[in-house]
Design a protein around this motif. Structure first.
Motif, PDB file in Angstrom:
ATOM      1  N   ALA A   1       0.633  -1.019  -0.116  1.00  0.00           N
ATOM      2  CA  ALA A   1      -0.116  -0.168   0.044  1.00  0.00           C
ATOM      3  C   ALA A   1       1.070   1.563  -0.261  1.00  0.00           C
ATOM      4  O   ALA A   1       0.834   2.409  -0.623  1.00  0.00           O
ATOM      5  CB  ALA A   1      -1.422  -0.084   1.187  1.00  0.00           C
ATOM      6  N   SER A   2       1.452   0.867   0.806  1.00  0.00           N
ATOM      7  CA  SER A   2       2.519   2.727   0.820  1.00  0.00           C
ATOM      8  C   SER A   2       3.159   2.166  -0.420  1.00  0.00           C
ATOM      9  O   SER A   2       3.710   4.081  -0.872  1.00  0.00           O
ATOM     10  CB  SER A   2       3.359   2.209   1.832  1.00  0.00           C
ATOM     11  OG  SER A   2       4.248   0.844   1.635  1.00  0.00           O
ATOM     12  N   GLY A   3       3.869   1.691  -1.270  1.00  0.00           N
ATOM     13  CA  GLY A   3       4.120   1.641  -2.688  1.00  0.00           C
ATOM     14  C   GLY A   3       3.841   2.854  -3.390  1.00  0.00           C
ATOM     15  O   GLY A   3       3.361   2.658  -4.233  1.00  0.00           O
ATOM     16  N   ILE A   4       2.127   1.540  -3.746  1.00  0.00           N
ATOM     17  CA  ILE A   4       1.529   2.116  -4.656  1.00  0.00           C
ATOM     18  C   ILE A   4       1.596   3.830  -4.125  1.00  0.00           C
ATOM     19  O   ILE A   4       0.950   4.237  -5.001  1.00  0.00           O
ATOM     20  CB  ILE A   4       0.152   1.501  -4.026  1.00  0.00           C
ATOM     21  CG1 ILE A   4       0.164  -0.093  -4.919  1.00  0.00           C
ATOM     22  CG2 ILE A   4      -1.161   2.404  -5.042  1.00  0.00           C
ATOM     23  CD1 ILE A   4      -0.614  -0.872  -4.353  1.00  0.00           C
ATOM     24  N   GLU A   5       0.819   3.411  -3.045  1.00  0.00           N
ATOM     25  CA  GLU A   5       0.535   5.593  -2.680  1.00  0.00           C
ATOM     26  C   GLU A   5       1.530   6.199  -3.240  1.00  0.00           C
ATOM     27  O   GLU A   5       1.761   7.437  -3.493  1.00  0.00           O
ATOM     28  CB  GLU A   5      -0.081   5.376  -1.128  1.00  0.00           C
ATOM     29  CG  GLU A   5      -0.090   6.548  -0.342  1.00  0.00           C
ATOM     30  CD  GLU A   5      -0.421   6.607   0.941  1.00  0.00           C
ATOM     31  OE1 GLU A   5      -1.080   7.677   1.699  1.00  0.00           O
ATOM     32  OE2 GLU A   5       0.247   5.828   1.480  1.00  0.00           O
ATOM     33  N   GLY A   6       2.598   6.547  -3.104  1.00  0.00           N
ATOM     34  CA  GLY A   6       3.598   6.840  -2.939  1.00  0.00           C
ATOM     35  C   GLY A   6       4.201   7.078  -4.924  1.00  0.00           C
ATOM     36  O   GLY A   6       4.127   8.307  -5.150  1.00  0.00           O
ATOM     37  N   VAL A   7       3.881   5.963  -5.344  1.00  0.00           N
ATOM     38  CA  VAL A   7       4.151   5.740  -6.970  1.00  0.00           C
ATOM     39  C   VAL A   7       2.801   6.658  -7.419  1.00  0.00           C
ATOM     40  O   VAL A   7       2.915   7.398  -8.908  1.00  0.00           O
ATOM     41  CB  VAL A   7       3.690   5.062  -7.037  1.00  0.00           C
ATOM     42  CG1 VAL A   7       3.891   5.139  -9.568  1.00  0.00           C
ATOM     43  CG2 VAL A   7       5.205   4.017  -7.483  1.00  0.00           C
ATOM     44  N   ALA A   8       1.803   6.662  -6.274  1.00  0.00           N
ATOM     45  CA  ALA A   8       0.513   7.047  -7.061  1.00  0.00           C
ATOM     46  C   ALA A   8       0.860   8.964  -7.410  1.00  0.00           C
ATOM     47  O   ALA A   8       0.691  10.054  -7.807  1.00  0.00           O
ATOM     48  CB  ALA A   8      -0.909   7.414  -6.203  1.00  0.00           C
ATOM     49  N   ALA A   9       1.703   8.944  -5.906  1.00  0.00           N
ATOM     50  CA  ALA A   9       1.473  10.780  -6.159  1.00  0.00           C
ATOM     51  C   ALA A   9       2.479  11.462  -6.010  1.00  0.00           C
ATOM     52  O   ALA A   9       2.488  12.646  -6.587  1.00  0.00           O
ATOM     53  CB  ALA A   9       1.889  10.969  -4.350  1.00  0.00           C
ATOM     54  N   PHE A  10       3.776  10.634  -6.940  1.00  0.00           N
ATOM     55  CA  PHE A  10       4.961  11.017  -7.725  1.00  0.00           C
ATOM     56  C   PHE A  10       4.016  11.021  -9.150  1.00  0.00           C
ATOM     57  O   PHE A  10       4.451  11.943  -9.440  1.00  0.00           O
ATOM     58  CB  PHE A  10       5.476   9.972  -7.939  1.00  0.00           C
ATOM     59  CG  PHE A  10       7.142  10.661  -8.722  1.00  0.00           C
ATOM     60  CD1 PHE A  10       7.703  12.315  -8.447  1.00  0.00           C
ATOM     61  CD2 PHE A  10       6.873   9.523  -9.937  1.00  0.00           C
ATOM     62  CE1 PHE A  10       8.207  11.608  -9.577  1.00  0.00           C
ATOM     63  CE2 PHE A  10       7.652  10.344 -10.999  1.00  0.00           C
ATOM     64  CZ  PHE A  10       8.586  11.394 -10.793  1.00  0.00           C
ATOM     65  N   ILE A  11       3.480  10.450 -10.008  1.00  0.00           N
ATOM     66  CA  ILE A  11       2.218  10.732 -10.445  1.00  0.00           C
ATOM     67  C   ILE A  11       1.717  11.733 -11.078  1.00  0.00           C
ATOM     68  O   ILE A  11       2.029  12.610 -11.408  1.00  0.00           O
ATOM     69  CB  ILE A  11       1.540   9.496 -11.158  1.00  0.00           C
ATOM     70  CG1 ILE A  11       2.790   7.884 -11.418  1.00  0.00           C
ATOM     71  CG2 ILE A  11       0.857   9.506 -12.548  1.00  0.00           C
ATOM     72  CD1 ILE A  11       1.773   7.158 -11.286  1.00  0.00           C
TER      73      ILE A  11
END
Length: 453
Positions: free
Chosen positions: A433-443
């Motif tokens: 979840a933390s990985g998905i969240e961080g990638v979504a924020a960066f995109i």
């Protein structure tokens, strides 16, 4: 090439010292600053001056802001305002959307309150909603965790993004950073919420309750009663809303177009919107929420606790700035400027460095501070030295500081323990979840950058 290899070795050294050998990040960063000074041939007469100016200047500018922000969060915990805000959102959203409720509660509470503390405060509420709605405890745990994480890493006055803003030179315009950071954090929280929905009806087995965990034996009603009479929802929101509004209005007043004109009124608006003054006003509002006997004692307790919590963060921030000051005084700046400008990676650079540091050593705050200190001298060559460029740099670093939470992150253990998640389950849920969240924020940050830069 030599300078770049030295930088890589220094970063690896910081990671090993903090992650493998548990050396305090303050000592690791100061040691890296001295080693970098001699490795890059900075004149010995200038070494201590550069380190002292970087360290002292940053602490002077941001130290009190971090301290007062921490005090504000502590008062909101002690007064029961966090519980009151959570209650309000539960009433508004109802029991039909438990994961959404937990995500929004976490997103809001973590603006002034550390994500670790926020999860401890809200865990009983999460359990009560889980029982009331009959959904899986895993889904609500992931939703609350990702909601808390979003604003913890992306929105001041949380210390991490606040320190990063100071390092890259945008702390004078925090209103702009907040205005962009809030929607980016909402996207990040939404990505975490979508992932949490996968576990709404999960049948994965949880660990049995333990008698050692008082929170696990305390119902939500008992937790509410332990605070006595809770402040109203409106009063509870004010200590957060008032500073944010003041900071944002001051940022508008500082625009080149001078929308409020020039004169005493504008000077007052800018003064009240200075982050330190705005947070002091928020703190004064929050103190009014303390109730019952021993109000002064409660206040003193929270102030003492805030000093203990904020002290290490302030000194780590100063050490990161000292390291960055040495890098800025060396030939590394020009060399990396040529390399990075030719690669054209832009915002991907701060994201990747922050993500690497976060994953390796566990602390989002250390990742934010160290990455911003490293990149501050290079923003011009990367085309990120404009106001919006610096804001997006801080947010890209914040996005990287979420990727990923695992066993070396205290937040990982707070969430998994209080949610009774086996370690294997925690890796498959919380870490992902933390990985998905961080990638979504960066995109999201990257898209904004593609439009405005």
């Amino acid at each position: 090439m030599y300078e770049i290899i030295v930088l890589l070795l220094l970063v690896v050294g910081i990671v090993l010292l903090t992650a493998k050998w548990n050396i305090n990040p303050f000592l690791a960063l100061i040691a890296a600053a001295f080693i970098a000074a001699f490795a890059y041939g900075v004149p010995m007469a200038e070494v201590t001056t550069a380190i002292g100016e970087g360290f002292g200047g940053t602490i002077g500018n941001i130290g009190l802001v971090i301290l007062v922000g921490t005090m504000l969060g502590g008062i909101l915990e002690r007064s029961g305002a966090a519980i009151s805000m959570a209650d309000f959102l539960v009433r508004v959203l109802g029991p039909k959307f438990p994961n959404l409720t937990m995500s929004l509660v976490g997103w809001l509470v973590s603006i002034p309150v550390f994500c670790d503390s926020g999860y401890v405060i809200l865990n009983s509420l999460r359990k009560a909603i889980t029982l009331r709605t009959g959904v899986s405890s895993i889904g609500t745990a992931v939703a609350l965790m990702t909601g808390l994480y979003a604003t913890h890493t992306l929105v001041p006055p949380t210390p991490g993004p606040l320190a990063a803003a100071e390092n890259v030179g945008i702390s004078h315009n925090l209103g702009f950073l907040i205005a962009v950071g809030l929607p980016v954090s909402l996207v990040a929280a939404f990505a975490g919420l979508v992932y949490a929905q996968r576990f709404t009806h999960s049948t994965m087995e949880l660990l049995p309750p333990t008698g050692e965990d008082d929170l696990d034996n305390k119902t939500y009603e008992e937790l509410r009663e332990s605070y006595g009479k809770l402040p109203s929802a409106g009063a509870s929101f004010l200590p957060i809303i008032v500073p944010l509004i003041l900071i944002c209005i001051a940022s508008i007043a500082n625009l080149p177009s001078a929308p409020f004109g020039a004169g005493t009124v504008t000077d007052i608006i800018v003064f009240l919107g200075t982050p330190l003054v705005a947070l002091f006003i928020g703190l004064a509002v929050a103190v009014c929420l303390l109730r019952g006997k021993g109000k002064l004692e409660q206040f003193n307790t929270e102030i003492t606790s805030a000093i203990e919590i904020a002290g290490p963060i302030i000194f780590i921030t100063g050490a990161g700035a000292a390291f960055g000051g040495i890098l800025g005084a060396s030939a590394l700046t020009d060399i990396l400027a040529d390399s990075l400008s030719s690669l054209g990676l832009g915002l991907l650079v701060p994201f990747l460095i922050s993500a690497a540091l976060k994953t390796a050593q566990g602390s989002s705050t250390v990742a934010l501070v160290t990455t911003s200190a490293i990149l501050a001298p290079l923003l011009g060559s990367m085309g990120l030295d404009s106001e919006i460029g610096m804001v997006l740099t801080v947010l890209a670093i914040g996005a990287g500081s979420m990727v990923v939470s695992h066993a070396n992150d205290s937040f990982f253990w707070v969430v998994s323990r209080l949610s009774r998640l086996p370690v294997g389950v925690a890796y498959r849920t919380l870490t992902v979840a933390s990985g998905i969240e961080g990638v979504a924020a960066f995109i999201t940050v990257w898209i904004i950058g593609a439009i405005v830069l």
